[in-house]
Design a protein around this motif. Structure first.
Motif, PDB file in Angstrom:
ATOM      1  N   PHE A  31      41.373  39.491  39.939  1.00 50.12           N
ATOM      2  CA  PHE A  31      41.473  38.064  39.662  1.00 50.12           C
ATOM      3  C   PHE A  31      40.534  37.239  40.534  1.00 50.12           C
ATOM      4  O   PHE A  31      40.406  36.036  40.334  1.00 50.12           O
ATOM      5  N   ASP A  32      39.846  37.880  41.490  1.00 53.15           N
ATOM      6  CA  ASP A  32      38.827  37.198  42.281  1.00 53.15           C
ATOM      7  C   ASP A  32      37.468  37.211  41.583  1.00 53.15           C
ATOM      8  O   ASP A  32      36.551  36.525  42.018  1.00 53.15           O
ATOM      9  N   LEU A  33      37.347  38.004  40.522  1.00 49.07           N
ATOM     10  CA  LEU A  33      36.096  38.041  39.771  1.00 49.07           C
ATOM     11  C   LEU A  33      35.849  36.687  39.110  1.00 49.07           C
ATOM     12  O   LEU A  33      36.794  35.923  38.866  1.00 49.07           O
ATOM     13  N   SER A  34      34.599  36.415  38.784  1.00 54.89           N
ATOM     14  CA  SER A  34      34.312  35.192  38.041  1.00 54.89           C
ATOM     15  C   SER A  34      34.944  35.308  36.655  1.00 54.89           C
ATOM     16  O   SER A  34      35.249  36.408  36.187  1.00 54.89           O
ATOM     17  N   SER A  40      34.456  40.067  30.614  1.00 58.77           N
ATOM     18  CA  SER A  40      33.615  41.202  30.207  1.00 58.77           C
ATOM     19  C   SER A  40      34.261  42.543  30.570  1.00 58.77           C
ATOM     20  O   SER A  40      34.040  43.533  29.885  1.00 58.77           O
ATOM     21  N   ASN A  41      35.078  42.577  31.611  1.00 54.98           N
ATOM     22  CA  ASN A  41      35.766  43.811  32.003  1.00 54.98           C
ATOM     23  C   ASN A  41      37.037  44.065  31.213  1.00 54.98           C
ATOM     24  O   ASN A  41      37.378  45.216  30.937  1.00 54.98           O
ATOM     25  N   PHE A  42      37.759  42.995  30.859  1.00 58.32           N
ATOM     26  CA  PHE A  42      39.093  43.166  30.288  1.00 58.32           C
ATOM     27  C   PHE A  42      39.273  42.536  28.907  1.00 58.32           C
ATOM     28  O   PHE A  42      40.317  42.693  28.291  1.00 58.32           O
ATOM     29  N   CYS A  43      38.284  41.800  28.431  1.00 58.85           N
ATOM     30  CA  CYS A  43      38.333  41.130  27.113  1.00 58.85           C
ATOM     31  C   CYS A  43      39.506  40.162  26.983  1.00 58.85           C
ATOM     32  O   CYS A  43      39.951  39.873  25.877  1.00 58.85           O
ATOM     33  N   LEU A  44      40.037  39.707  28.082  1.00 61.09           N
ATOM     34  CA  LEU A  44      41.063  38.672  28.110  1.00 61.09           C
ATOM     35  C   LEU A  44      40.723  37.706  29.233  1.00 61.09           C
ATOM     36  O   LEU A  44      40.075  38.091  30.211  1.00 61.09           O
ATOM     37  N   THR A  45      41.180  36.475  29.104  1.00 58.79           N
ATOM     38  CA  THR A  45      41.019  35.539  30.206  1.00 58.79           C
ATOM     39  C   THR A  45      42.003  35.913  31.314  1.00 58.79           C
ATOM     40  O   THR A  45      42.960  36.671  31.090  1.00 58.79           O
ATOM     41  N   LYS A  46      41.788  35.363  32.487  1.00 60.79           N
ATOM     42  CA  LYS A  46      42.691  35.637  33.601  1.00 60.79           C
ATOM     43  C   LYS A  46      44.113  35.176  33.279  1.00 60.79           C
ATOM     44  O   LYS A  46      45.076  35.851  33.622  1.00 60.79           O
ATOM     45  N   GLU A  47      44.216  34.026  32.612  1.00 60.49           N
ATOM     46  CA  GLU A  47      45.529  33.486  32.279  1.00 60.49           C
ATOM     47  C   GLU A  47      46.270  34.420  31.310  1.00 60.49           C
ATOM     48  O   GLU A  47      47.458  34.687  31.487  1.00 60.49           O
ATOM     49  N   LYS A  91      35.485  57.199  33.835  1.00 56.97           N
ATOM     50  CA  LYS A  91      34.681  56.057  34.274  1.00 56.97           C
ATOM     51  C   LYS A  91      35.576  54.870  34.594  1.00 56.97           C
ATOM     52  O   LYS A  91      35.378  54.163  35.567  1.00 56.97           O
ATOM     53  N   VAL A  92      36.600  54.651  33.778  1.00 58.99           N
ATOM     54  CA  VAL A  92      37.503  53.534  34.000  1.00 58.99           C
ATOM     55  C   VAL A  92      38.208  53.693  35.342  1.00 58.99           C
ATOM     56  O   VAL A  92      38.392  52.736  36.077  1.00 58.99           O
ATOM     57  N   GLY A  93      38.580  54.900  35.696  1.00 57.78           N
ATOM     58  CA  GLY A  93      39.274  55.127  36.955  1.00 57.78           C
ATOM     59  C   GLY A  93      38.395  54.963  38.174  1.00 57.78           C
ATOM     60  O   GLY A  93      38.881  54.734  39.269  1.00 57.78           O
ATOM     61  N   ASN A  94      37.083  55.045  38.002  1.00 62.53           N
ATOM     62  CA  ASN A  94      36.177  54.994  39.142  1.00 62.53           C
ATOM     63  C   ASN A  94      35.462  53.664  39.301  1.00 62.53           C
ATOM     64  O   ASN A  94      34.497  53.586  40.027  1.00 62.53           O
ATOM     65  N   ASP A  95      35.907  52.619  38.625  1.00 56.07           N
ATOM     66  CA  ASP A  95      35.200  51.357  38.774  1.00 56.07           C
ATOM     67  C   ASP A  95      35.521  50.731  40.122  1.00 56.07           C
ATOM     68  O   ASP A  95      36.298  51.240  40.907  1.00 56.07           O
ATOM     69  N   CYS A  96      34.928  49.575  40.393  1.00 56.32           N
ATOM     70  CA  CYS A  96      35.018  48.990  41.737  1.00 56.32           C
ATOM     71  C   CYS A  96      36.394  48.427  42.062  1.00 56.32           C
ATOM     72  O   CYS A  96      36.712  48.221  43.219  1.00 56.32           O
ATOM     73  N   LEU A  97      37.235  48.211  41.059  1.00 53.51           N
ATOM     74  CA  LEU A  97      38.500  47.548  41.329  1.00 53.51           C
ATOM     75  C   LEU A  97      39.506  48.468  41.996  1.00 53.51           C
ATOM     76  O   LEU A  97      40.187  48.093  42.927  1.00 53.51           O
ATOM     77  N   ILE A  98      39.632  49.663  41.508  1.00 49.55           N
ATOM     78  CA  ILE A  98      40.506  50.651  42.142  1.00 49.55           C
ATOM     79  C   ILE A  98      40.135  52.016  41.612  1.00 49.55           C
ATOM     80  O   ILE A  98      39.782  52.158  40.446  1.00 49.55           O
ATOM     81  N   GLN A  99      40.194  52.995  42.463  1.00 52.52           N
ATOM     82  CA  GLN A  99      39.899  54.361  42.053  1.00 52.52           C
ATOM     83  C   GLN A  99      41.207  55.082  41.803  1.00 52.52           C
ATOM     84  O   GLN A  99      42.056  55.159  42.683  1.00 52.52           O
TER      85      GLN A  99
END
Length: 162
Positions: A31-34, A40-47, A91-99
């Protein structure tokens, strides 16, 4: 004497063991991402993602008190990232958010999908009850996509005239 020696060797071995490096907290908060990066990562808005996490939380709470249990937020974000990217779980498991491991990603996808299907589907997806409404929706879809509608043969199969 032998018992003392065995205990001493066991303690020495425990002291030499290197604990596994388990990453249980995200490297960064999603949620700190722009706003653009989040969508682009989740195809949903933060809300919307936050609302989904809140609605699905009662169905995904960890059944264990282990500190390595994945939170509902991580499970939902892993599943959303997989749904959005359509790429392989590793690939999804190894992204920058959490491994997380491939099996953990697979479990997240299964748990989130089941929770959404069993508990949220009726609130958000409405299927038409009567045949005329179904036909109107089909016609709108065919027009929108530029598809030509085939007449149905009495047997129910789509047939083209010669």
């Amino acid at each position: 004497m032998a018992l003392v020696l065995v205990v001493a060797l066991a303690q020495e071995e425990d002291a030499r063991r290197v604990p596994r490096n388990r990453l249980t907290t995200p490297r960064c908060n999603a949620f700190d991402l722009s706003d653009e990066d989040f969508v682009s990562n989740f195809c949903l808005t933060k809300e919307l993602a936050s609302q989904l996490i809140q609605e699905i939380n009662p169905f995904l709470e960890p059944k264990t008190t282990r500190k390595t249990a994945l939170s509902t937020e991580i499970k939902v974000l892993r599943a959303l990232n997989f749904f959005a990217s359509g790429c392989y779980q590793k690939k999804v498991g190894n992204d920058c958010l959490i491994q997380v491991s491939q099996s953990s990603v697979s479990n997240c996808i299964r748990q989130v999908s089941e929770a959404m299907t069993n508990n949220l589907l009726r609130n958000y997806v409405q299927f038409p009850d009567d045949q005329s409404t179904q036909n109107a929706i089909k016609n709108e879809f065919f027009e929108y996509c530029g598809l030509r509608r085939h007449r149905l043969h009495p047997c129910g199969y789509s047939c083209t005239s010669r």
